[in-house]
Design a protein around this motif. Sequence first.
Motif, PDB file in Angstrom:
ATOM      1  N   TYR A  17       0.835  -1.207   0.000  1.00  0.00           N
ATOM      2  CA  TYR A  17       0.000   0.000   0.000  1.00  0.00           C
ATOM      3  C   TYR A  17       0.868   1.255   0.000  1.00  0.00           C
ATOM      4  N   ILE A  18       1.860   1.276   0.872  1.00  0.00           N
ATOM      5  CA  ILE A  18       2.764   2.423   0.944  1.00  0.00           C
ATOM      6  C   ILE A  18       3.490   2.615  -0.393  1.00  0.00           C
ATOM      7  N   ASN A  19       3.897   1.528  -1.006  1.00  0.00           N
ATOM      8  CA  ASN A  19       4.584   1.613  -2.289  1.00  0.00           C
ATOM      9  C   ASN A  19       3.715   2.278  -3.349  1.00  0.00           C
ATOM     10  N   TRP A  20       2.418   1.952  -3.344  1.00  0.00           N
ATOM     11  CA  TRP A  20       1.539   2.558  -4.338  1.00  0.00           C
ATOM     12  C   TRP A  20       1.172   4.000  -3.978  1.00  0.00           C
ATOM     13  N   LEU A  21       1.087   4.306  -2.696  1.00  0.00           N
ATOM     14  CA  LEU A  21       0.904   5.717  -2.327  1.00  0.00           C
ATOM     15  C   LEU A  21       2.098   6.534  -2.818  1.00  0.00           C
ATOM     16  N   LYS A  22       3.281   5.965  -2.718  1.00  0.00           N
ATOM     17  CA  LYS A  22       4.476   6.653  -3.215  1.00  0.00           C
ATOM     18  C   LYS A  22       4.456   6.749  -4.744  1.00  0.00           C
ATOM     19  N   THR A  23       3.838   5.774  -5.385  1.00  0.00           N
ATOM     20  CA  THR A  23       3.683   5.845  -6.843  1.00  0.00           C
ATOM     21  C   THR A  23       2.810   7.031  -7.227  1.00  0.00           C
ATOM     22  N   PHE A  24       1.733   7.241  -6.482  1.00  0.00           N
ATOM     23  CA  PHE A  24       0.878   8.396  -6.740  1.00  0.00           C
ATOM     24  C   PHE A  24       1.617   9.698  -6.400  1.00  0.00           C
ATOM     25  N   ARG A  25       2.456   9.656  -5.369  1.00  0.00           N
ATOM     26  CA  ARG A  25       3.279  10.828  -5.055  1.00  0.00           C
ATOM     27  C   ARG A  25       4.190  11.154  -6.223  1.00  0.00           C
ATOM     28  N   LYS A  26       4.793  10.109  -6.800  1.00  0.00           N
ATOM     29  CA  LYS A  26       5.665  10.289  -7.955  1.00  0.00           C
ATOM     30  C   LYS A  26       4.879  10.854  -9.139  1.00  0.00           C
ATOM     31  N   ALA A  27       3.650  10.394  -9.294  1.00  0.00           N
ATOM     32  CA  ALA A  27       2.800  10.913 -10.365  1.00  0.00           C
ATOM     33  C   ALA A  27       2.589  12.410 -10.200  1.00  0.00           C
ATOM     34  N   ASN A  28       2.396  12.837  -8.967  1.00  0.00           N
ATOM     35  CA  ASN A  28       2.227  14.272  -8.724  1.00  0.00           C
ATOM     36  C   ASN A  28       3.509  15.027  -9.051  1.00  0.00           C
ATOM     37  N   GLU A  29       4.651  14.460  -8.650  1.00  0.00           N
ATOM     38  CA  GLU A  29       5.944  15.090  -8.945  1.00  0.00           C
ATOM     39  C   GLU A  29       6.133  15.242 -10.458  1.00  0.00           C
ATOM     40  N   MET A  30       5.609  14.299 -11.223  1.00  0.00           N
ATOM     41  CA  MET A  30       5.737  14.319 -12.680  1.00  0.00           C
ATOM     42  C   MET A  30       4.673  15.181 -13.352  1.00  0.00           C
ATOM     43  N   GLY A  31       3.848  15.830 -12.543  1.00  0.00           N
ATOM     44  CA  GLY A  31       2.806  16.692 -13.097  1.00  0.00           C
ATOM     45  C   GLY A  31       1.601  15.933 -13.619  1.00  0.00           C
ATOM     46  N   LEU A  32       1.378  14.726 -13.071  1.00  0.00           N
ATOM     47  CA  LEU A  32       0.305  13.877 -13.576  1.00  0.00           C
ATOM     48  C   LEU A  32      -0.936  13.859 -12.676  1.00  0.00           C
ATOM     49  N   LEU A  33      -0.878  14.522 -11.523  1.00  0.00           N
ATOM     50  CA  LEU A  33      -2.054  14.689 -10.667  1.00  0.00           C
ATOM     51  C   LEU A  33      -2.527  16.130 -10.808  1.00  0.00           C
ATOM     52  N   ALA A  34      -3.607  16.322 -11.510  1.00  0.00           N
ATOM     53  CA  ALA A  34      -4.135  17.673 -11.717  1.00  0.00           C
ATOM     54  C   ALA A  34      -4.656  18.248 -10.403  1.00  0.00           C
ATOM     55  N   LYS A  35      -4.563  19.558 -10.271  1.00  0.00           N
ATOM     56  CA  LYS A  35      -5.051  20.222  -9.055  1.00  0.00           C
ATOM     57  C   LYS A  35      -6.548  19.983  -8.859  1.00  0.00           C
ATOM     58  N   ASP A  36      -7.257  19.773  -9.961  1.00  0.00           N
ATOM     59  CA  ASP A  36      -8.704  19.571  -9.889  1.00  0.00           C
ATOM     60  C   ASP A  36      -9.088  18.443  -8.935  1.00  0.00           C
ATOM     61  N   ILE A  37      -8.295  17.375  -8.919  1.00  0.00           N
ATOM     62  CA  ILE A  37      -8.685  16.184  -8.165  1.00  0.00           C
ATOM     63  C   ILE A  37      -8.745  16.428  -6.666  1.00  0.00           C
ATOM     64  N   PHE A  38      -8.025  17.433  -6.188  1.00  0.00           N
ATOM     65  CA  PHE A  38      -7.997  17.701  -4.749  1.00  0.00           C
ATOM     66  C   PHE A  38      -9.174  18.564  -4.288  1.00  0.00           C
ATOM     67  N   VAL A  39      -9.851  19.217  -5.226  1.00  0.00           N
ATOM     68  CA  VAL A  39     -10.897  20.167  -4.847  1.00  0.00           C
ATOM     69  C   VAL A  39     -12.269  19.856  -5.431  1.00  0.00           C
ATOM     70  N   ASP A  40     -12.321  19.092  -6.509  1.00  0.00           N
ATOM     71  CA  ASP A  40     -13.600  18.849  -7.176  1.00  0.00           C
ATOM     72  C   ASP A  40     -14.539  18.016  -6.318  1.00  0.00           C
ATOM     73  N   LYS A  41     -15.815  18.398  -6.358  1.00  0.00           N
ATOM     74  CA  LYS A  41     -16.865  17.609  -5.742  1.00  0.00           C
ATOM     75  C   LYS A  41     -17.494  16.722  -6.820  1.00  0.00           C
ATOM     76  N   ARG A  42     -18.396  15.856  -6.398  1.00  0.00           N
ATOM     77  CA  ARG A  42     -18.932  14.865  -7.330  1.00  0.00           C
ATOM     78  C   ARG A  42     -19.578  15.503  -8.553  1.00  0.00           C
ATOM     79  N   SER A  43     -20.339  16.572  -8.362  1.00  0.00           N
ATOM     80  CA  SER A  43     -21.009  17.197  -9.501  1.00  0.00           C
ATOM     81  C   SER A  43     -20.005  17.710 -10.529  1.00  0.00           C
ATOM     82  N   GLN A  44     -18.898  18.275 -10.052  1.00  0.00           N
ATOM     83  CA  GLN A  44     -17.870  18.762 -10.965  1.00  0.00           C
ATOM     84  C   GLN A  44     -17.181  17.597 -11.672  1.00  0.00           C
TER      85      GLN A  44
END
Length: 545
Positions: free
Chosen positions: A272-299
Amino acid sequence: MVKKKIFKVLTIGLATVISMAFFAGCGNKKDDKTEQASTTTADQPGWKEDTSPITLDWYVNYSWFTKKWQDDAISKYVTKKTGVTLNLISPAGNEAEKVNTMIASGKLPDILTLDCNDAAIKTMIQGGLVSPLDELAQKYDLYFTKVADQQKLDWYKQEDGHVYEYPNASSSLKDFDKYKDLKPSNQTFLVRKDMYEALGKPDMSTPEGFLNALKAAKEKFGTVNGQPLIPIGFHEFGDTGNYSFEAYLQNFLSIPMDKDGKFYDRQTDPEYINWLKTFRKANEMGLLAKDIFVDKRSQMEEKIAQGRYFAMLYQRSDMATQQLALYKKDPNSIYIAVDGPKNSKKEQSKLSGDSLGGWTVTLVSKACKDPKRAIRFISYLISEEGNKDLFLGEKGVTYDTIDGKEQFKPEVLDLLNSDRAAFDKKYGASFTYWMLMDTNLQLKWAPPSSAPIKAMEDWTKGKTVSYAVFDNTKPTGDNAEGIANTKIEQLFGATLPKLLMAKSDAEFDSIFAEFKKKRDEAGFNKVMDYKQKQYESNKKKLGVK
């Protein structure tokens, strides 16, 4: 369907709640007719005794549920049949704040539906704010004892011997084994079909393949109809975390719930930790858009309908409406389910199906203006007749007997398969009103899924398992372990975005170490002891070794 969790414990304390409940109850006068006991037997539906007009206030604790009664064919039919009109209420903002405010006031609506794990449920039960369903049934409607599933009643029986809540989307262990291939898991890893195929159908089950695919998608498909592509989407972030990054991801990684008979801390599992770090790496690579942290279901729904996500770790049922809209515009632009994150051993994912505890539970408040009509209406809704009415509707209007089977009329089915939003608005069938739906009974009338929906369903077959023995193991309420669990959930909710946005694995490790330290200080051992005790109790209750 996404579960919300209570994010803070009422500071007023349970004693105050009980006090308020007492005074609220004293001021709640019911007419003489309401207090008369039922003269019906268990074989007679009590609701048929009185079909005079009545409006019941029904609170549904999801801000995204904005449906109103009496603006579609089904609700009009049910009201014509039973006399009951529902004033559906949902929170405009934070669900936990709304529930806590209602509890603190001591004034609850007639009927309430909440996530089955919601901490507010225990507070309401302990505070004397809700009525035992078994007592209401004995007094007003013995039919409830016939149509209610006994294993579900036993599961929700409290220490005082009473049952205060009844679940939807719930399966007894026998029913789970019987139906698991007919109604598989909701949990899917989705990719946009045309983009995925254009990239050569990459393997996204390993961290490297996952990151490479997201990177390639962003480079090849930078925009979608002039809007930036979102490489990957998740469920919405809340005060206690994000469903996609918790049990959902852990199930994909086939992380066990217990080891050697002991309740397992999945949150610290190395996979689990390894995959959380994979998502962290995705963010470092610019692959996690800011939208995902703030969007609600309707958006998110709007962006799914636009096809702006390349991949999603998401419940298939939550995007079915948008899937149909995409299919209508361009069948190649739909989302398909593929193998997502797997553990290092490449073990098959173990995705959750309907649990015994269900998705939500429904309760009747002590302040209910007419508890007799409320329990009778609930009995109707959980019966086969009620389930059929809310699924198929009125014969000749929404369904007929066609080729020897009761099924939707062609024009109704066409709308269901082409535009779910328009279908809900016009007909309100197929469990638009899902609060007490029985997903096993519905199989009698459910039409074959349309192609883009069926493909997602089929992918989960063979991967669906029951986690029923682990249901109801989370501590809630104002006791020490309940308070500790609430603090820990809030702590993880605040920590998760920091982990994903950490600038390095070293910073991630530092943040996670601090989280574990604070988790221990908050009483993590008490929480795990409680979970172990409940787990062992569940095994005895269900006859599991």
